[in-house]
Design a protein around this motif. Structure first.
Motif, short mmCIF file in Angstrom:
data_model
loop_
_atom_site.label_atom_id
_atom_site.label_comp_id
_atom_site.label_asym_id
_atom_site.label_seq_id
_atom_site.Cartn_x
_atom_site.Cartn_y
_atom_site.Cartn_z
N LEU A 62 0.83 -1.21 0.00
CA LEU A 62 0.00 0.00 0.00
C LEU A 62 0.87 1.26 0.00
CD1 LEU A 62 -2.79 -1.19 2.47
CD2 LEU A 62 -3.12 -0.62 0.04
N HIS A 63 1.99 1.22 0.71
CA HIS A 63 2.92 2.36 0.72
C HIS A 63 3.40 2.64 -0.71
CE1 HIS A 63 6.41 4.68 2.59
NE2 HIS A 63 6.84 4.51 1.35
N GLU A 64 3.77 1.58 -1.43
CA GLU A 64 4.23 1.77 -2.81
C GLU A 64 3.09 2.22 -3.72
OE1 GLU A 64 7.32 2.07 -3.39
OE2 GLU A 64 7.77 1.39 -1.35
N ALA A 66 0.70 4.09 -2.76
CA ALA A 66 0.54 5.52 -2.47
C ALA A 66 1.53 6.34 -3.31
CB ALA A 66 0.73 5.79 -0.98
N HIS A 67 2.75 5.83 -3.48
CA HIS A 67 3.70 6.52 -4.39
C HIS A 67 3.17 6.50 -5.81
CE1 HIS A 67 6.93 7.43 -1.68
NE2 HIS A 67 7.15 6.18 -1.34
N TRP A 68 2.59 5.39 -6.19
CA TRP A 68 2.06 5.24 -7.56
C TRP A 68 0.96 6.27 -7.82
CZ3 TRP A 68 3.82 3.04 -11.73
CH2 TRP A 68 2.95 2.77 -12.79
N HIS A 82 9.10 13.48 -1.01
CA HIS A 82 8.86 12.08 -1.34
C HIS A 82 7.97 11.42 -0.29
CE1 HIS A 82 9.69 8.47 -3.55
NE2 HIS A 82 10.17 7.85 -2.50
N HIS A 83 8.27 11.69 0.97
CA HIS A 83 7.43 11.19 2.06
C HIS A 83 6.88 12.38 2.84
CE1 HIS A 83 10.01 7.47 1.48
NE2 HIS A 83 8.79 7.07 1.25
N GLY A 84 6.27 13.31 2.13
CA GLY A 84 5.74 14.52 2.74
C GLY A 84 4.26 14.37 3.07
ZN LIG Z 1 8.23 5.43 0.18
#
Ligand SMILES: [Zn+2]
Ligand SMILES: [Zn+2]
Length: 197
Positions: A62-64, A66-68, A82-84
């Motif tokens: 799910l973390h990845e 979210a980046h997608w 990036h992780h803001g």
């Molecule tokens: Zn990340």
């Protein structure tokens, strides 16, 4: 190895919800409890290396994802954004919507990125304030090194000891910038030999 069915279903569901084309999913195993993941936007893929904790498999995917889903501009430069905040707004929404309790999401995410706690507080994730307060008090209570004087203040007498230069009184090696400073000094230099307990 092929990705497990639940993971493929999750990718399809998240991307359908967000109305974006799904990435390909590469899945491997890794030793250790925690999973790792990476999103390669240019290759259209997410790669997960799955550890032994099944809850962490889900969070990592799910973390990845979210980046997608995060706007490309925010991902481009990496670093802080990036992780803001914008990233975590998406990530914590996905965690909650797809089967992770807030407490588990906070625990697993903050184990990787401490800064996620601060964002979680701002985003109103339940339990985040308590988790942040706990983290801060743990940081405060970390034992500090205590120093004590091993040799009281004395004048430095430079001596050779093989290839080293030492203080003839306390036998401490003197190197680099300190050595240069002491050689240059017009007046005698004093120092104290301290030790950590
Ligand atoms: Zn990340
Ligand atoms: Zn000395």
């Amino acid at each position: 190895m092929t990705a497990p069915g639940w993971a493929l279903d999750l990718v399809a569901a998240v991307c359908a919800d967000a109305d974006v084309p799904p990435p390909r999913l590469a899945w491997r195993r890794r030793a250790g409890e925690a999973s790792t993941g990476v999103t390669r936007r240019h290759d259209g893929m997410i790669a997960v290396r799955a550890g032994t904790d099944p809850l962490d498999h889900r969070l990592t995917l799910l973390h990845e994802l979210a980046h997608w889903l995060a706007p490309a501009a925010r991902v481009r430069r990496g670093g802080a954004t990036h992780h803001g905040r914008a990233f975590y707004a998406i990530a914590f929404t996905l965690y909650r919507r797809h089967g992770l309790a807030d407490a588990d999401a906070l625990r697993l995410e903050s184990a990787r990125y401490r800064s996620s706690l601060r964002h979680a507080v701002a985003l109103g994730v339940s339990g985040a304030e308590a988790a942040l307060a706990e983290h801060r008090s743990a940081m405060r209570e970390r034992p500090h090194r205590r120093w004590r004087v091993l040799v009281p203040e004395h004048r430095v007498r430079l001596e050779r000891d093989g290839r080293w230069t030492i203080c003839g009184t306390c036998r401490q090696r003197i190197v680099g910038i300190n050595l240069a400073r002491m050689r240059r000094a017009r007046r005698p230099v004093s120092h104290v030999l301290m030790t950590a307990t």
